[in-house]
Design a protein around this motif. Structure first.
Motif, PDB file in Angstrom:
ATOM      1  N   ALA A  62     -70.105  60.470 -10.604  1.00 16.40           N
ATOM      2  CA  ALA A  62     -68.846  60.642  -9.879  1.00 16.40           C
ATOM      3  C   ALA A  62     -68.527  62.116  -9.658  1.00 16.40           C
ATOM      4  N   ARG A  63     -68.792  62.923 -10.682  1.00 19.64           N
ATOM      5  CA  ARG A  63     -68.539  64.361 -10.535  1.00 19.64           C
ATOM      6  C   ARG A  63     -69.493  64.991  -9.529  1.00 19.64           C
ATOM      7  N   TYR A 104     -71.124  63.561  -7.017  1.00 20.27           N
ATOM      8  CA  TYR A 104     -71.034  63.059  -5.647  1.00 20.27           C
ATOM      9  C   TYR A 104     -69.608  62.809  -5.163  1.00 20.27           C
ATOM     10  N   ASP A 105     -68.607  63.220  -5.942  1.00 20.87           N
ATOM     11  CA  ASP A 105     -67.209  63.089  -5.531  1.00 20.87           C
ATOM     12  C   ASP A 105     -66.841  61.629  -5.257  1.00 20.87           C
ATOM     13  N   ILE A 106     -67.000  60.812  -6.286  1.00 24.59           N
ATOM     14  CA  ILE A 106     -66.798  59.361  -6.181  1.00 24.59           C
ATOM     15  C   ILE A 106     -65.624  58.937  -7.047  1.00 24.59           C
ATOM     16  N   ASP A 107     -64.820  58.008  -6.549  1.00 26.13           N
ATOM     17  CA  ASP A 107     -63.728  57.421  -7.320  1.00 26.13           C
ATOM     18  C   ASP A 107     -63.991  55.950  -7.578  1.00 26.13           C
ATOM     19  N   ARG A 155     -61.092  58.414 -11.715  1.00 26.84           N
ATOM     20  CA  ARG A 155     -62.469  58.837 -11.949  1.00 26.84           C
ATOM     21  C   ARG A 155     -62.734  58.863 -13.455  1.00 26.84           C
TER      22      ARG A 155
END
Length: 309
Positions: free
Chosen positions: A274-275, A277-280, A286
Motif C-alpha cells: 500500500a505504501r 503503490y499508494d493503495i487504500d 491504509r
C-alpha cells in the motif's frame, strides 16, 4: 482510485491456486477487475461443502470476477494430486498458450490445527496434513505451472503466506510446529523460485495480508464486513484488521509494475504494498498490520491504531 474494470492487465493470463475464499479469492477478483483472464482452482465446486465445512466455492469466486466485469474459469483441482495439477497445466497451455501470473494460495488446513499443543501431543496425521498443504502442494504446483510462467519474460509468481519473513523467524506462541513450518516455508520458497526463474525474467515473491477479515474470521467473531467493528469490544486489536480486497489491490499493483523484479525473492506485506503503490483499503484507510502487531499488540500495549491505518 477508480475501482471499475480497468485494462491494467489486459491480455494477461493469471491462475490463482486455492482461490476459493479469503485473500486468494480477493486477489482473483482484483486480477479479473484489472483485465486479466483468471483461472481459479480449488477443491470446492458449486454446491459442495468444503473439508472445513464452508460453502464458498471456486464457482462463487468466478461469479464475483464476472460481476466485476472480468473473465474467469473455475477448475476443480486438488493441488496435492500431481496428476490433477499436470492436467491443469495442460489445459491452460492448450487454451491460452501462456501463464503470466501464478498466485499460489493453497492452504485449507486450518481444521488440522490444535492450538497450544506441542508436536508430541498434536495429532501426527493433522501435523502432516498441514505440512502437505502448506509445502508439498506448493512444490507440486511450481513443478507443473512454472514452465508456463517462464515461457515468456516478465512472469510473476506470488506465494501467499501468513506473516512477514521477520515475524516468522520466531515461533508463534499458541500455534504448533507443523503450522509454523508450513507458513515459514513460504519465505525460502520465494527465494528459491526467484533464483531458479531469474534467467527467464520472472519475479517470485511471497505475500502476506495483515489481520484478514476473511469470511471465516468474520463468522468466528459473529460480524459481517459492514459490522466488523462490533467485534472490537471483545477483540480490541481487531481494529487493525483489513479486508481481503486490500491485499488483492496490492497484488494487482505489483503485477502492473514494470519494475517489479526489484522485489524478487522478498516477502511483501499488504501494508508495505500500500505504501509503495499508494493503495487504500475499501474504507479508504491504509492499515499497516504487521508493524502494529509488532509495535503495539506484541508489546502488550492498549489497542490504538493511531499512526497505523
Amino acid at each position: 482510485m477508480d475501482r471499475e474494470i480497468t485494462s491494467q492487465l489486459k491480455d494477461k493470463v493469471a491462475l490463482v491456486a486455492g482461490g476459493t475464499r479469503g485473500a486468494s479469492r480477493a486477489i482473483a477478483v482484483e486480477l479479473g477487475r484489472a483485465g486479466a483472464t483468471v483461472y481459479v482452482t480449488g477443491r470446492s465446486g458449486a454446491g459442495e461443502q468444503s473439508e472445513i465445512g464452508r460453502q464458498e466455492s471456486i464457482d462463487g469466486t468466478v461469479g464475483l470476477i464476472e460481476a466485476a466485469g472480468g473473465t474467469a474459469h473455475a477448475v476443480r483441482v486438488d493441488h496435492l494430486v500431481p496428476e490433477e495439477v499436470r492436467q491443469l497445466a495442460e489445459r491452460v497451455d492448450a487454451e491460452q498458450g501462456r501463464l503470466d501470473i501464478l498466485v499460489d494460495g493453497v492452504w485449507g488446513a486450518d481444521f488440522a490445527m490444535e492450538w497450544d499443543t506441542p508436536v508430541w501431543e498434536h495429532s501426527l496425521e493433522a501435523s502432516l496434513r498441514m505440512i502437505r498443504s502448506g509445502i508439498e502442494s506448493h512444490v507440486i504446483t511450481s513443478h507443473f505451472l512454472l514452465p508456463l510462467v517462464i515461457r515468456q519474460p516478465g512472469g510473476l509468481v506470488v506465494d501467499m503466506t501468513d506473516g512477514t519473513a521477520e515475524y516468522n523467524q520466531h515461533y508463534r506462541t499458541g500455534t504448533t510446529l507443523a503450522f509454523y513450518l508450513a507458513k515459514a516455508a513460504s519465505h525460502p520458497l520465494a527465494i528459491a523460485q526467484a533464483a531458479e526463474t531469474e534467467p527467464y525474467g520472472t519475479t517470485a515473491v511471497a505475500v502476506t495480508p495483515g489481520w484478514l477479515r476473511s469470511e471465516a474470521m468474520l463468522d468466528h467473531y459473529g460480524v459481517t464486513e459492514a459490522t466488523w467493528r462490533d467485534a472490537l469490544t471483545r477483540v480490541p486489536h481487531f481494529a487493525i484488521s483489513e479486508s481481503p480486497t486490500f491485499v488483492g489491490r496490492g497484488v494487482v499493483a505489483l503485477a502492473s509494475d514494470p519494475d517489479r523484479r526489484r522485489f524478487s525473492g522478498q516477502t511483501l506485506n499488504s501494508g508495505q504494498l500500500a505504501r509503495i503503490y499508494d493503495i487504500d483499503d475499501v474504507d479508504g484507510s491504509r492499515p499497516d498490520a504487521w508493524r502494529y502487531v509488532t509495535e503495539v499488540e506484541a508489546q502488550g500495549k492498549p489497542a490504538d491504531t493511531t499512526g497505523y491505518r
